[in-house]
Design an enzyme around this catalytic site. Sequence first.
Site, mmCIF file in Angstrom:
data_model
loop_
_atom_site.group_PDB
_atom_site.id
_atom_site.type_symbol
_atom_site.label_atom_id
_atom_site.label_comp_id
_atom_site.label_asym_id
_atom_site.label_seq_id
_atom_site.Cartn_x
_atom_site.Cartn_y
_atom_site.Cartn_z
ATOM 1 N N LYS A 205 0.811 -1.215 0.000
ATOM 2 C CA LYS A 205 0.000 0.000 0.000
ATOM 3 C C LYS A 205 0.846 1.267 0.000
ATOM 4 O O LYS A 205 0.407 2.304 -0.492
ATOM 5 C CB LYS A 205 -0.926 -0.006 1.221
ATOM 6 C CG LYS A 205 -2.009 -1.072 1.152
ATOM 7 C CD LYS A 205 -2.886 -1.031 2.392
ATOM 8 C CE LYS A 205 -3.968 -2.102 2.324
ATOM 9 N NZ LYS A 205 -4.806 -2.106 3.558
ATOM 10 N N ARG A 206 2.052 1.185 0.566
ATOM 11 C CA ARG A 206 2.876 2.400 0.616
ATOM 12 C C ARG A 206 3.338 2.838 -0.775
ATOM 13 O O ARG A 206 3.826 3.953 -0.947
ATOM 14 C CB ARG A 206 4.092 2.183 1.529
ATOM 15 C CG ARG A 206 5.096 1.149 1.031
ATOM 16 C CD ARG A 206 6.176 0.899 2.078
ATOM 17 N NE ARG A 206 7.118 -0.117 1.662
ATOM 18 C CZ ARG A 206 8.222 0.128 0.969
ATOM 19 N NH1 ARG A 206 8.504 1.367 0.608
ATOM 20 N NH2 ARG A 206 9.040 -0.850 0.629
#
Length: 574
Positions: free
Chosen positions: A310-311
């Site tokens: 997700k980062r």
Amino acid sequence: MASLMGSQWLKIRVFPDVSFRPHPFYKFNLSTRRRGFSISASAIPATSDELPRNKVQGEVRVRFAPSPTGNLHVGGARTALFNYLFARSKGGKFVLRIEDTDLERSTRKSEEAVLQDLSWLGLDWDEGPGVGGEFGPYRQSERNALYKQYVEKLLKSGNVYRCFCSNEELEQMKEIAKLKQLPPVYTGKWAAATEEEVQEELAKGTPYTYRFRVPKEGTLKINDLIRGEVSWSLDTLGDFVVLRSNGQPVYNFCVTVDDATMCISHVIRAEEHLPNTLRQALIYKALAFPMPYFAHVSLILAPDRSKLSKRHGATSVGQFREMGYLPQAMVNYLALLGWGDGTENEFFSIEQLVEKFTIERVNKSGAIFDSTKLSWMNGQHLRALPFDELTKILGERWKSAGILTESDGEFIKEAAELLKDGIDLVTDADQRLSNLLSYPLHSTLASAEGKSLVEDKLSEVAASLLSAHESGELHSVLEEGLAGWQKWVKGFGKSLKRKGKSLFMPLRVLLTGKLHGPDIGATVLLLHRAGTCGVVSPQAGFVTLDERFNMLRQVDWEALSKDPHQESAATVSH
């Protein structure tokens, strides 16, 4: 096996008799000494055309088995796609199985989202939730009775035993192993317990797990269809749990029983599952299940070569759908993450992928997820749509965004034709049309690039253009369409002794307020239509041609020539 006879979802013909045999397409070499043995399981070498189509019950059968604990990650979507393409290319079956044994994290909402994403991608399954099939149920949470039956079978054969160790005892074993710099494996305390000792604990009601009896020596080898030969040493494993004290089976046991009883012929999954193969292969052997082929696909990596997470931005299929990506573009791009047909071609429909896909061309190295490349590919697929379909998509988008009041008509068709080459995502269409309708003349004239145009007697071109507008000449020209514009602009250039860039760049700035954009003739004609067709929303920020000419009349060219940055002295805000 007698207890299976009453089940409508597990046909006895899957395993014709209780004497389960190793799969004919695998070679097993077994040698046993002091709970030690080695297994060598390798598929007979074959080309893609030679791979048998009837390994199990006459057909290739593959499965995608997501856990409904979150959204469908692009890595999971690619695994599903490779299974789908393999099944379709071999005339086999694509099975969807929901692995929801993690009762705390699994939700029906997540399951529904996964199913929706798979359907959106066009990966229709032959068996599974919503479709059914003769090997169901297709949710692990509904198959507990089957798992417990096979645990009992292993208990009777001696491959599994009851373990009454407490959590404290297990933690102590790990600490001791750590101090001795040994692998944190179970020491086998209850592996050699007598029947009297077991019955004593049962009588006391002591909680227990079922542990698989792992050979203490030897190796296990498989021939992975992507990675080649992979081997493990059995002394690093230790006896592992197959059924928890709360009655819930563990992942590796469920997967093995499910794949065998669903007649899965090829297990195509992510490489992070490769270590699980050791436990699963031991269970296959103990239950005399036929071994499937294994193929472990590489992970999808971020540009920094770390695991995509997700980062790094959007990672789920649902997010990309909401961002305006087309399903056919996602499928095309995901297929190319670790696979290629050996040519320079990168543009495939799903039908072409089915025709060309082979497991031999799947690369075992990690694939980099490039969002820029994905956007480009989406643009290619968007522009490849039939024009009517493209117009419908863009028209609906413009209406829902509040730019237009209608979603079809001539204006929408002309706008789609003019702007499509600059649209990679459907959501890009908003900015493209809004940009066309706007008139940032002041900021353009005050820019460094605009200064050179001002110095090239832009005021003279503006005066002639204003004259053509005031006389009604320009309006009549635009009513005639593109041919009328082309004829007029040629004469207009001759009158000013300008042509090419020295003519069209000033016209672009004066009429559109911008230095760059699509074809100037088509742009001006579209602006003319926008002012007369009535489909542009009042909130769209549209500056009509008449309003643009009013702004041009108020430009103080003399002040602008002296200091183009003094917008307030040179121009009047609209």
